[in-house]
Write an enzyme that holds these catalytic residues in place. Structure first.
Site, PDB file in Angstrom:
ATOM      1  N   SER A 149      11.172   3.589  17.192  1.00  0.00           N
ATOM      2  CA  SER A 149      12.528   3.877  17.657  1.00  0.00           C
ATOM      3  C   SER A 149      12.916   2.955  18.814  1.00  0.00           C
ATOM      4  O   SER A 149      12.925   1.744  18.652  1.00  0.00           O
ATOM      5  CB  SER A 149      12.629   5.360  18.019  1.00  0.00           C
ATOM      6  OG  SER A 149      13.961   5.794  18.070  1.00  0.00           O
ATOM      7  N   ASP A 200      16.317   9.207   7.030  1.00  0.00           N
ATOM      8  CA  ASP A 200      16.135   9.346   8.480  1.00  0.00           C
ATOM      9  C   ASP A 200      17.495   9.688   9.075  1.00  0.00           C
ATOM     10  O   ASP A 200      18.447   8.907   8.973  1.00  0.00           O
ATOM     11  CB  ASP A 200      15.599   8.030   9.045  1.00  0.00           C
ATOM     12  CG  ASP A 200      15.367   8.055  10.550  1.00  0.00           C
ATOM     13  OD1 ASP A 200      15.930   8.923  11.235  1.00  0.00           O
ATOM     14  OD2 ASP A 200      14.632   7.184  11.048  1.00  0.00           O
ATOM     15  N   HIS A 228      12.465  10.923  11.075  1.00  0.00           N
ATOM     16  CA  HIS A 228      12.452   9.846  12.068  1.00  0.00           C
ATOM     17  C   HIS A 228      11.090   9.730  12.768  1.00  0.00           C
ATOM     18  O   HIS A 228      10.879   8.791  13.522  1.00  0.00           O
ATOM     19  CB  HIS A 228      13.556  10.120  13.108  1.00  0.00           C
ATOM     20  CG  HIS A 228      13.790   8.982  14.065  1.00  0.00           C
ATOM     21  ND1 HIS A 228      14.147   7.708  13.640  1.00  0.00           N
ATOM     22  CD2 HIS A 228      13.713   8.915  15.426  1.00  0.00           C
ATOM     23  CE1 HIS A 228      14.286   6.917  14.700  1.00  0.00           C
ATOM     24  NE2 HIS A 228      14.024   7.621  15.785  1.00  0.00           N
TER      25      HIS A 228
END
Length: 287
Positions: free
Chosen positions: A114, A235, A264
């Site tokens: 991320s 996601d 995610h």
């Protein structure tokens, strides 16, 4: 906890009067494993290095694995979070490079989840010789939609998220954690909720604003290292189209590894699937 290599690295850094030595302690830096090659695991927003716990055993034999906590993580003393300094991702890049310098790492494989995927991209632009390969999990250079670019969120939606975080952080976490995990894995939801709750709400909100206001599309072409974009099939935070965008715009040779799972946080919800993907990414040659 981290084996001898960790203690030796930290004590030698302290012994040499290295100004980065304190950072190693503040960000809970650990070095585990016994391989010749260095693998850096950098976690995303809302987690800490414990997010890698179930992936780590797959790599300890073949790599020296560097783990650390982002300064915003709930496992770091919040007094160390400088609201003036961490207004952009560049300060997080400074921290990553300082850690690697303190540990005398001159070449490494980098896995970033991320926001850490973006931190890795910026670090590789700044110090291209340091990174052999970037593996980017759930990466997005821009979360907001912009003209033809589909980042997944409208500005108004994000402002509602920020308002919810500010109004009742606990209620927001209880709603957000299952959405982010995506898959029906209650243990992963509990784990993500735990690390989100560990964050001080004002820091969590501040970092969320920083992440959602960042736009790194313009610098992707400056990356020279080979990259693998690891993306789950569904996601809530990052549409699959973003992975394609990264492949088309990153300057290094880039491939996509699309995992047939959702969520995610695959390192929490499907660690063995992710570990197998990471092994694939690390062993295939892109040069």
């Amino acid at each position: 906890m981290g084996g001898n290599s960790n203690n030796n690295n930290i004590s030698s850094a302290v012994g040499s009067g290295n100004s980065n030595a304190k950072l190693l302690q503040v960000l809970n830096v650990r070095v585990v494993g016994s391989g010749d090659r260095v693998l850096v695991l950098s976690h995303g927003f809302g987690t800490d290095q414990s997010a890698w716990n179930r992936v780590l055993p797959f790599f300890q034999r073949d790599y020296r694995v560097v783990l650390y906590d982002l300064v915003c993580a709930g496992s770091v003393n919040p007094d160390h979070f400088d609201f003036r300094r961490y207004t952009t991702l560049d300060a997080y890049v400074d921290d990553l490079l300082a850690i690697l310098d303190a540990l005398d790492v001159d070449r490494c494989f980098f896995v970033g989840h991320s926001v850490s995927a973006m931190i890795g991209i910026l670090a590789a632009i700044r110090r291209p010789q340091l990174f052999l390969k970037l593996i980017l999990i759930g990466a997005s250079p821009r979360f907001l939609n912009d003209g033809d670019y589909h980042g997944g969120f409208e500005r108004g939606e994000i402002e509602l998220v920020f308002a919810a975080m500010e109004a009742n952080y606990e209620a927001w976490v209880q709603g957000f954690a299952p959405l982010a995990v995506g898959a029906d894995v209650p243990a992963a939801v509990r784990e993500f909720s735990r690390t989100l709750f560990n964050m001080r709400p004002d820091i969590s909100l501040f970092v969320s604003r920083t992440v959602f206001n960042s736009d790194l599309r313009g610098v992707l072409g400056l990356v020279r290292a080979p990259c693998v974009v690891v993306q789950t099939a569904k996601d809530v935070s990052v549409p699959v189209s973003v992975a394609t965008y990264l492949k088309d715009h990153l300057g290094g040779r880039t491939t996509i590894d699309l995992l047939p799972i959702e969520g995610h946080l695959p390192h929490l919800s499907a660690p063995s699937v992710l570990a197998q993907a990471l092994r694939r990414c690390l062993t295939c040659h892109h040069r």
